[in-house]
Design an enzyme around this catalytic site. Sequence first.
Site, PDB file in Angstrom:
ATOM      1  N   GLU A 112      46.070 -20.118  43.904  1.00 14.29           N
ATOM      2  CA  GLU A 112      46.768 -19.345  43.101  1.00 14.29           C
ATOM      3  C   GLU A 112      46.869 -17.712  42.582  1.00 14.29           C
ATOM      4  O   GLU A 112      45.441 -18.045  43.132  1.00 14.29           O
ATOM      5  CB  GLU A 112      47.186 -20.545  41.531  1.00 14.29           C
ATOM      6  N   ASP A 128      43.474 -21.206  52.202  1.00  9.56           N
ATOM      7  CA  ASP A 128      44.453 -20.746  52.565  1.00  9.56           C
ATOM      8  C   ASP A 128      45.727 -20.997  52.502  1.00  9.56           C
ATOM      9  O   ASP A 128      46.177 -21.077  53.517  1.00  9.56           O
ATOM     10  CB  ASP A 128      43.689 -19.748  53.305  1.00  9.56           C
ATOM     11  N   ASP A 167      53.911 -19.509  38.840  1.00  9.83           N
ATOM     12  CA  ASP A 167      55.114 -19.236  38.199  1.00  9.83           C
ATOM     13  C   ASP A 167      55.720 -18.439  37.178  1.00  9.83           C
ATOM     14  O   ASP A 167      55.473 -17.758  37.343  1.00  9.83           O
ATOM     15  CB  ASP A 167      54.927 -21.269  36.800  1.00  9.83           C
ATOM     16  N   HIS A 222      49.227 -18.748  46.439  1.00 12.08           N
ATOM     17  CA  HIS A 222      50.614 -20.032  46.000  1.00 12.08           C
ATOM     18  C   HIS A 222      51.406 -18.904  44.980  1.00 12.08           C
ATOM     19  O   HIS A 222      50.873 -18.680  43.545  1.00 12.08           O
ATOM     20  CB  HIS A 222      49.844 -21.383  45.317  1.00 12.08           C
TER      21      HIS A 222
END
Length: 764
Positions: free
Chosen positions: A745, A736, A347, A688
């Site tokens: 992540e 994965d 993020d 991610h």
Amino acid sequence: MKHAILPFLSLAALAVGQVTPPPIPGTPQIIQNGNFANGTTGWQSSPPGTIMNGMYCMNVPAGGSLGSNTSYLTTTYQFLETKNDVYTLNFTASSSVGYDILVQTPDPPLDPNLNMTAALTTSPYPFSMTFSPANQAPNTTLEFLLTGPPRAATVCIGNVSMKRIDRSAWRQDYGSAIKVNQLGYLPNGPKVATFVTTNIAPMNWTLYGNTGAVSASGRTRPRGLDIASSQTVATIDFSNFTTEGTGYTLSVDDSTSYPFSISSSLYESLRADSLRFFYQQRSGIAIDGNLVGSQYARAAGHVQIPPNQGDVAVPCQLVNESLIAYLEPWTCNYTLNVTQGWYDAGDQGKYVVNGGISVAQLMMVYERTLYTNTNVSSGLGDGSLRLPERNNGIPDILDEARWELEFMLKMQVPANSTRQLFNGSMVDMSGMAHHKMHDNQWTPLPTDPSQDPKRRELHRPSTAATLNLAAAAAMAARLFPAFDATFAARCLAAAETAYAAAKQNPAILAPGTDWDQGGGAYNDNDVSDEFYWAAAELYLTTSGQQYLDDLKANRYATANVSTLFSVPSGFSWGSVAALAQMDLATVPSNVSNHSAIVQSVLTAADMLVAVQQNSSNGYGVFLTTWPWGSNSNALNNVQVVATAASLATNSTAYRTAALAGIDYVLGRNALAQSYIRTYGTKNTQNVHSRLYAHELSDLVPQAPPGAMSGGANQAASDPPADDVLQGCAPMTCYVDDVNSYSTNEVAINWGSALTWVVSWAAGQ
Ligand SMILES: *[C@@H]1O[C@H](CO)[C@@H](O)[C@H](O)[C@H]1NC(C)=O
Ligand SMILES: *[C@@H]1O[C@H](CO)[C@@H](O)[C@H](O)[C@H]1NC(C)=O
Ligand SMILES: *[C@@H]1O[C@H](CO)[C@@H](O)[C@H](O)[C@H]1NC(C)=O
Ligand SMILES: *[C@@H]1O[C@H](CO)[C@@H](O)[C@H](O)[C@H]1NC(C)=O
Ligand SMILES: *[C@@H]1O[C@H](CO)[C@@H](O)[C@H](O)[C@H]1NC(C)=O
Ligand SMILES: *[C@@H]1O[C@H](CO)[C@@H](O)[C@H](O)[C@H]1NC(C)=O
Ligand SMILES: *[C@@H]1O[C@H](CO)[C@@H](O)[C@H](O)[C@H]1NC(C)=O
Ligand SMILES: *[C@@H]1O[C@H](CO)[C@@H](O)[C@H](O)[C@H]1NC(C)=O
Ligand SMILES: *[C@@H]1O[C@H](CO)[C@@H](O)[C@H](O)[C@H]1NC(C)=O
Ligand SMILES: *[C@@H]1O[C@H](CO)[C@@H](O)[C@H](O)[C@H]1NC(C)=O
Ligand SMILES: *[C@@H]1O[C@H](CO)[C@@H](O)[C@H](O)[C@H]1NC(C)=O
Ligand SMILES: CC(=O)N[C@H]1CO[C@H](CO)[C@@H](O)[C@@H]1O
Ligand SMILES: [Ca+2]
Ligand SMILES: [Ca+2]
């Protein structure tokens, strides 16, 4: 046009072209009566429509703009869209007048997860749209927003079908049965591999060089059951073979390992690449393609150039949002300029708590060079890294750390600020640090930081964040004077102010309820370890008696070693006493119980070596459980053992154990998975991250070399993990997949563990 939805637009372009994405089989139908066989049941429209030739047809008046809802067709029932899952919507549509419509799954007040245009033509066209929801939507609908034909049009829609991705064909890839460190081994270090076999007798192994010639051979050592993977294994020890080279492979029976090197410069490129991850996570500065490759060049993120709303004047949360987080309407009446820093993970939030351990580990890499016979100029000094600040006279690793420190300093509540609400009272929080700042809702994958349109918000100050600022800024205050005395003084003042504010407000805890509105919680109910760490760093920097008194009165001063060092799970962002203990042991000071502190590091390392050598541990990993981000826990334990090597007389044993502990993240594990991008034959592809969601969009690259995934998580839970990891053995709970935020992540505190460990190993 918002670039945030570029991937959607590209898919919409697919939909209007002559291509449809590959078919996605199976899974339950989400749309009820999508072929209108049962009339208009489950549907509502304006204007009202009729069923003609199996399609729902409406006479849409002319005019109006794309996306307005004067004319629409919508489902009357609601359905669930799961965050970070993958959905495909198919429908056939035609219009007597060609024009664009908008297809949405709205979920006010959040942005719609699906928001794609479809170009209608006079002949029925089969559209297919694949999308991945940014936000959890428990009660959404499917809406065709039909407003906008240039002339009155008859629009018909049929065969509406929507399904989740079907992962039933997925199978775990265990890779080669011979699990090696796929980067390789140091000539003068341990060289151990793990072979998965049901054979309980020793077997012959052969080491081949890259010409195919036999380099060495020996017998495997059967180890029995490795508990964490449920695999029966044997180990292969070829430590005595020391000839440098590339392309070595190990063979047993008809199994062959992935190739690896034996090299004294083994970890040098990874040392630099692990730091490059931090540069590429930077907020508030353009990423220079000349430094890291043109595919990674991007505009400065979150510098208040539209569509960005942050980070130059960031407000506190609005009260309707903070009510959900804190169960009371907390806010503040100032804004802060909180540019710079690193994006936390996949993020683009920025968290003082997680920033603290990350920047501390980078500074520890540097500080270690001052007290061991290691030369900072090899690999970490000025001009050694691919950073804009190379050749500015300051060691590059400190330049990188400073980018985060500047952000953390800005997160401090201004002096004499108005009191803020906490537990029903108005409290003076001046000098504390805001726990975090991030978007008020999740953005899709991928999102370029400069194109993030969401409101950025400061969340409530916390004691933990305040102490992270105090500890990290205190470290900076003792490391920067030689390079920038003004900055060092600013750090010291901020650290002392923060520490005093934390003592004033010792229990303003970040609650677990402050999550999923665009950010994670980073909640922590025990801040004594943060107090211990901050007091230790301030004492080491200032020799102040008050800090020493606080340190000795802290419950961690008398805690047992396993508590201090979080053995065997490993220290982490919420359990930081080990950072204090290692710095008290290694940084010169007059602390009176220094030898006891040193002994605690050695004892912790001995406990970890015992974990590594336990008969049920066939992979030599410093873990017995696999929490979220387990790769970082394993590497943080390596840091403890490696630190012991610099403190002990029997340092070789610790050095050997620590080096062998690194093999795990580079492929000596149950999945033969190198979790580090581009290092090793079977390395992680689909982390991610909004920067690197290449699996979802060709417009963004894969993660750069040196980026490390969080790895196996025995409590993995996210859409791919929920589908494919049911019943997995802890070490194998990994997928994965770009949407597996709980196993795949990237994060700054994981990267900093890698940086510390490989910087140490590069010097071995
Ligand atoms: C969408 O259409 C494709 C092509 O006909 C098909 O393979 C796929 O299963 C459909 N998906 C859904 C969700 O109906
Ligand atoms: C068709 O719709 C009616 C309501 O309009 C409903 O009672 C009935 O169960 C539906 N039949 C099917 C097969 O969905
Ligand atoms: C149409 O949009 C308006 C304003 O955005 C909203 O209040 C209304 O509920 C919408 N109507 C439908 C049927 O979606
Ligand atoms: C939805 O798509 C339309 C058309 O591309 C765009 O104008 C609008 O801004 C999008 N809405 C959101 C919330 O992204
Ligand atoms: C809907 O799909 C069925 C099955 O593929 C097909 O026979 C029918 O023609 C389609 N109807 C429309 C309106 O496209
Ligand atoms: C294993 O190696 C030994 C010694 O090199 C050899 O005598 C033996 O035949 C080998 N065993 C097998 C099964 O190849
Ligand atoms: C390595 O060599 C030493 C000395 O020759 C020997 O004692 C030891 O057993 C060897 N280790 C292995 C794993 O072969
Ligand atoms: C914040 O509120 C206090 C008390 O109401 C007021 O004195 C101060 O001027 C306000 N500050 C800002 C920036 O609005
Ligand atoms: C915000 O901080 C950045 C970096 O320190 C600085 O360049 C910029 O001028 C500041 N903006 C304002 C409005 O204070
Ligand atoms: C805060 O208030 C004190 C007095 O209460 C004053 O001495 C000090 O200058 C103020 N600091 C700032 C930054 O306004
Ligand atoms: C190091 O030596 C100490 C004291 O002899 C011993 O207790 C400890 O187990 C040794 N550690 C290792 C890793 O060999
Ligand atoms: C208003 C509404 O429909 N609420 C529903 C949203 O979804 C949850 C979970 O599926 C339901 O429990 C609510 O009734
Ligand atoms: Ca520099
Ligand atoms: Ca804690």
